[in-house]
Design an enzyme around this catalytic site. Sequence first.
Site, short mmCIF file in Angstrom:
data_model
loop_
_atom_site.label_atom_id
_atom_site.label_comp_id
_atom_site.label_asym_id
_atom_site.label_seq_id
_atom_site.Cartn_x
_atom_site.Cartn_y
_atom_site.Cartn_z
N PRO A 165 -6.80 -9.62 -3.89
CA PRO A 165 -7.20 -9.38 -5.19
C PRO A 165 -6.33 -8.76 -6.19
O PRO A 165 -6.47 -8.76 -7.38
CB PRO A 165 -8.73 -8.56 -5.02
CG PRO A 165 -8.49 -7.79 -3.61
CD PRO A 165 -7.58 -8.94 -2.86
N TYR A 195 -5.52 -11.07 14.60
CA TYR A 195 -5.03 -9.84 14.17
C TYR A 195 -4.79 -8.88 15.34
O TYR A 195 -5.76 -8.52 16.13
CB TYR A 195 -6.08 -9.10 13.25
CG TYR A 195 -6.53 -9.94 11.85
CD1 TYR A 195 -5.65 -11.06 11.57
CD2 TYR A 195 -7.64 -9.82 11.18
CE1 TYR A 195 -5.79 -11.58 10.47
CE2 TYR A 195 -7.73 -10.30 10.04
CZ TYR A 195 -6.96 -11.30 9.55
OH TYR A 195 -7.21 -12.09 8.57
N LEU A 217 0.55 -5.29 -7.33
CA LEU A 217 0.70 -5.73 -8.82
C LEU A 217 -0.16 -5.43 -9.75
O LEU A 217 0.15 -4.95 -10.59
CB LEU A 217 1.35 -6.97 -8.92
CG LEU A 217 2.80 -7.59 -8.46
CD1 LEU A 217 3.10 -9.12 -8.63
CD2 LEU A 217 3.83 -6.89 -9.49
N LEU A 218 -1.33 -5.56 -9.19
CA LEU A 218 -2.68 -5.17 -10.20
C LEU A 218 -3.21 -3.87 -9.82
O LEU A 218 -4.70 -3.69 -9.47
CB LEU A 218 -3.56 -6.29 -9.98
CG LEU A 218 -2.86 -7.62 -10.69
CD1 LEU A 218 -4.06 -8.66 -10.49
CD2 LEU A 218 -2.77 -7.46 -12.01
N THR A 219 -2.29 -2.86 -9.80
CA THR A 219 -2.77 -1.64 -9.49
C THR A 219 -2.09 -0.54 -10.37
O THR A 219 -1.29 -0.93 -11.22
CB THR A 219 -2.49 -1.13 -8.00
OG1 THR A 219 -1.16 -0.90 -7.71
CG2 THR A 219 -3.10 -2.20 -6.91
#
Length: 303
Positions: free
Chosen positions: A199, A50, A204-206
Site C-alpha cells: 500500500p 515465507y 515511496l508513499l511515506t
Amino acid sequence: MQKNTLKSGIEISEVGLGCMSLGTDVNHAETIIDEAVQQGITYFDTADLYDYGENEKIVGKLLKKYQNQNDIVIGSKVGNHFNKETKEHYWDPSKEHIMRSVKESLQRLDLEQLDLYMLHGGTIEDNKDETIEAFERLKEEGLIKAYGISSIRPNVIDYYLKNSNIETIMMQFSLLDNRPEDLLEQIDQHGVKVLARGPVSKGLLTSKSTEVLEKKFKDGLLDYNYSDLTDTISKLNSEYDNLSAVTLNYLKSFNALGSIITGASSPKQLVDSIQNYHETLTEEQIKHARSIVKNLEYTNHLS
C-alpha cells in the site's frame, strides 16, 4: 477498527498484518504481533513459503493465546514446492500438492482449520479446474473455511471469478500502482474482497519518500521513469503532509476492499501505520491526489 465481511461470513480487520517481515526472532516477532492485536488487527497473513515454513510456525505460536478471544483470522498461501535446506522452490498448483500442503501448514500453525487459504500466484496455463476442485474439497472436509488467490494477472483473476467460489484476491495496490482499478467493479460484483499489498509502494508513499526514491527507484516504477516519479512524489509532498494517509484513504474508498496488508519490522512502525489509517481525508482530497498520479493499466496476461 473497521471490519469487512467475506462471503462466508468471516470478518477481517481493514488493516491486516503481513507477517512475511516478522523475521525468525520469536521474541521480536512477538512484540509486533502483540502490538497488532492491541491496535485492533484481527487478520494475519502468512504463507508456507515465507522463511520456508518458519513463518507459519511463529505466527501460529504467537497467536495461540489470542485464538479464542479476539476473532483472530489467519490466512496462508500454497502453490510452491520448497526445500528448506537448499532454499529452492518451484510452482505446483496441483490438487495433490494443495491437499498435502494444507495439512503441513495446519501442523505448523497448530490449527485444526485454516480460515483462509490462497493460491500463491498462478498462470493461465495452470490446470485451474483441478486447483479449484482441491480448494472446494478442503472446504467440504472442514480443513479451510474459505479460499482465494494472490495474483496480478487479469486473465487468471477473471477465470477464478467466473469459475470458482474465491472470497479474496490479494493484489499489489496503492495510489501509485492503481492498475487494479480496472478490475474492481467485476471483483465487487462477485462479492469478492481485495487484500491490498504494497500500500505504500515500498516506502515511496511515506514520510521517507525522497530518501526511498533516491535509494531504490533510480530505474523508475512501472510506467514511471525516474524523472516522472520524482515529479509525482514532489507534487504529492507539496500538497499533502502525510502520503501514507493519502494512499490508505485512497484504498479505503473502494467497496471491494477487504483489508490493507501492511508489514512491520517494529511495533512503532505498526503503530504509525495504524495512525495513518485512522487519519481521515475528504473525498475531494482523495480525488485530487488521484489526479496527480498516472492512470496505470495492466498490459500483460490479458487473455
